[in-house]
Design an enzyme around this catalytic site. Structure first.
Site, short mmCIF file in Angstrom:
data_model
loop_
_atom_site.label_atom_id
_atom_site.label_comp_id
_atom_site.label_asym_id
_atom_site.label_seq_id
_atom_site.Cartn_x
_atom_site.Cartn_y
_atom_site.Cartn_z
CB SER A 128 -0.98 -0.04 1.18
OG SER A 128 -1.98 0.95 1.03
CD GLU A 141 -5.15 -3.99 -4.18
OE1 GLU A 141 -5.08 -3.77 -2.96
OE2 GLU A 141 -4.16 -4.29 -4.86
#
Length: 532
Positions: free
Chosen positions: A224, A332
């Protein structure tokens, strides 16, 4: 589902105690390393792993050093303060001050004196071992995150031939406060949190040999915002070679604004802290003495270390040519709702109506089973997943060995049936689900899940050790075919469906769809307005 803060903290401490139950009795000379300026007592957390926790890599960024570039560790000060005694490195340090997770929490926990690393090494590692090093950068949107929540004891215990370093870096306004006047080092420093990461890598280069690591064989890895940090390191001007390989998981393609674009946020932040002033220097002086406050600042284009948007630099071939693993989860996205325009304008404030029309055209509804799947794909690819194609194509084209993955195993504690953002963290880090203010919960894993976790860790550490995820993979795992513009191979990582007398892998190799690559070319073409 996340538990309340008190319960999460209790479970976090319970997890640490459960690891300590494996610790072997140690005398005063066991698991002690000497850096030349200090001796550190580690903790034998598992039979094949010693954790050295909270090792400082820079001077505490407190007082007048708030909002400034990190200063190298003053080893003379450490010598004087330790007075020849062994320093206890058996407990996790205070984490960096947390911002809000966006989940109705206030944030604010932590310490400014947080520029430290946790180091995990085999017990028999010595200065001459020259073990390959994994340098891990945690996620959390550059706003929050506590390395304790992603422990590596079990990684080293599984493969006691690596050294792993996990870095604490300043977050939110403490790490990324920005206004044009901070380009002058006398005033402050832009991207201080990213400079923390660079300083930690420099410390590793100077000192990791004392823990058994090879300073010339360092793989940077993050997920991330940690994956985005890896991307930034690949294009940043860092002045020296600090790593030799990279693993970027779910690269957070957040916009990198200019300092000028951050002026309204800076003024808002200063006013909320009671430090509004016509002079930025005076506002900063006030903020350095103000009660700790935070706001959602991100990295910016500083013109010095980060000179342009990563996508543009990569398309121009201006990146470190190192072996690369990159990937994302199947479903995602970082956006909610149903309106593509609203979601993308919120994530990319500079995106134009023409850009939105171009994206809408690139994702025709007839290509998707539902509107919700289309929303998930169009937002998820711009926000995260297109980094795979953008970096994978550029790196392989330049001859850098590249492997791409699609992570396809849901977090079983998440009520969503989708394979959401950070799902692999649950699998790779003992069932962790991060909570508020630096806390986490750990959930027991089934045999199938621990088998799959071992498979993932083996791929990652094979790459760390050899530059190839296949060389030291588990025997049951499929051969991970490399990625190239002509082949676009990627491995789908998922656990076996059922237990059996012989352990099996559920992973397999597929080819990235042509349509996905074409969509990501459109995304890459919007670099000026997506600002990444």
């Amino acid at each position: 589902m996340l538990l309340g803060t008190a319960v999460a903290l209790a479970l976090s401490f319970w997890h640490k105690d459960s690891i300590l139950a494996f610790a072997t009795p140690s005398g005063p000379q066991v698991d002690i390393i000497n850096t030349g300026y200090a001796r550190y007592q580690g903790n034998r957390t598992l039979p094949n792993a010693v954790a050295y926790l909270g090792i400082p890599y820079a001077e505490p960024p407190v007082g007048n050093l708030r909002f400034r570039a990190p200063l190298p560790l003053n080893t003379t000060r450490v010598v004087l303060e330790s007075a020849g005694k062994t320093i206890d490195a058996t407990e996790y340090p205070e984490f960096c001050i947390q911002g809000t997770t966006g989940g109705r929490d206030a944030g604010g926990a932590g310490s400014e004196d947080c520029l430290k690393v946790n180091i995990y090494a085999p017990p028999d590692a010595t200065k001459g071992s020259k073990l390959p090093v994994l340098f891990y950068i945690h996620g959390g949107g550059y706003i929050y995150g506590n390395p304790r929540n992603w422990p590596f004891d079990h990684w080293v215990n599984q493969s006691p031939n690596v050294v792993i370093v996990s870095v604490y870096y300043r977050l939110s306004s403490f790490g990324f406060l920005s206004v044009p006047e901070m380009k002058d080092s006398q005033t402050g420093a832009l991207n201080a949190g990213f400079l923390d990461q660079i300083e930690a890598l420099r410390w590793v280069k100077r000192n990791i040999a004392s823990f058994g690591g090879d300073p010339n064989k360092v793989t940077i890895n993050g997920e991330s915002a940690g994956g985005a940090s890896v991307e930034l390191h690949l294009v940043a001007k860092e002045g020296e070679r600090l790593f030799s390989q990279a693993i970027a998981q779910s690269v957070y393609r957040t916009p990198l604004p200019t300092p000028e674009q951050q002026v309204p946020l800076f003024k808002y932040y200063a006013a909320k802290a009671g430090c509004a002033n016509e002079s930025v220097a005076e506002s900063l002086s006030c903020l350095r003495n103000a009660r700790r406050r935070y706001a959602a600042f991100h990295p910016v284009i500083d013109g010095n270390v980060i000179t342009d948007y990563p996508t543009r630099l990569i398309s121009q071939g201006k990146f470190a040519r190192v072996p690369l693993i990159i990937g994302a989860t199947t479903n995602e996205t970082l956006s909610g709702g149903s309106s593509v325009a609203v979601a993308l304008k919120r994530f990319f404030p500079s995106i134009t109506d023409d850009n939105l029309s171009e994206l809408e055209e690139a994702y025709p509804i007839q290509s998707f089973a539902s509107e919700s799947l289309r929303f998930q794909t169009i937002t998820g690819e711009s926000e995260l997943k297109c980094a795979n194609s953008i970096l994978g194509s550029a790196f392989s084209k330049e001859g850098a060995k590249t492997w791409v993955y699609r992570y396809n195993q849901r977090n079983p504690t998440n009520p969503s049936p989708a394979v959401t953002h950070a799902a692999e963290n649950w699998m790779m880090f003992l069932g962790t689900n991060t909570g508020f203010n630096g806390t986490t919960t750990f959930t027991d894993q089934s045999t199938l899940e621990t088998d799959f976790s071992s498979e993932l860790i083996a791929y990652w550490l094979s790459f760390v050790r050899t530059g190839n995820p296949n060389m030291r993979k588990l025997h049951r795992s499929p051969l991970w075919a490399p990625y190239g513009e002509g082949t676009r191979n990627r491995v789908v990582l998922q656990q076996a469906r059922v237990e059996g007398p012989r352990k099996k892998s559920g992973s397999f190799v597929e080819v990235e769809a042509v349509e996905e690559a074409e969509r990501c070319r459109v995304v890459a073409g919007q670099v000026e307005t997506q600002q990444n």
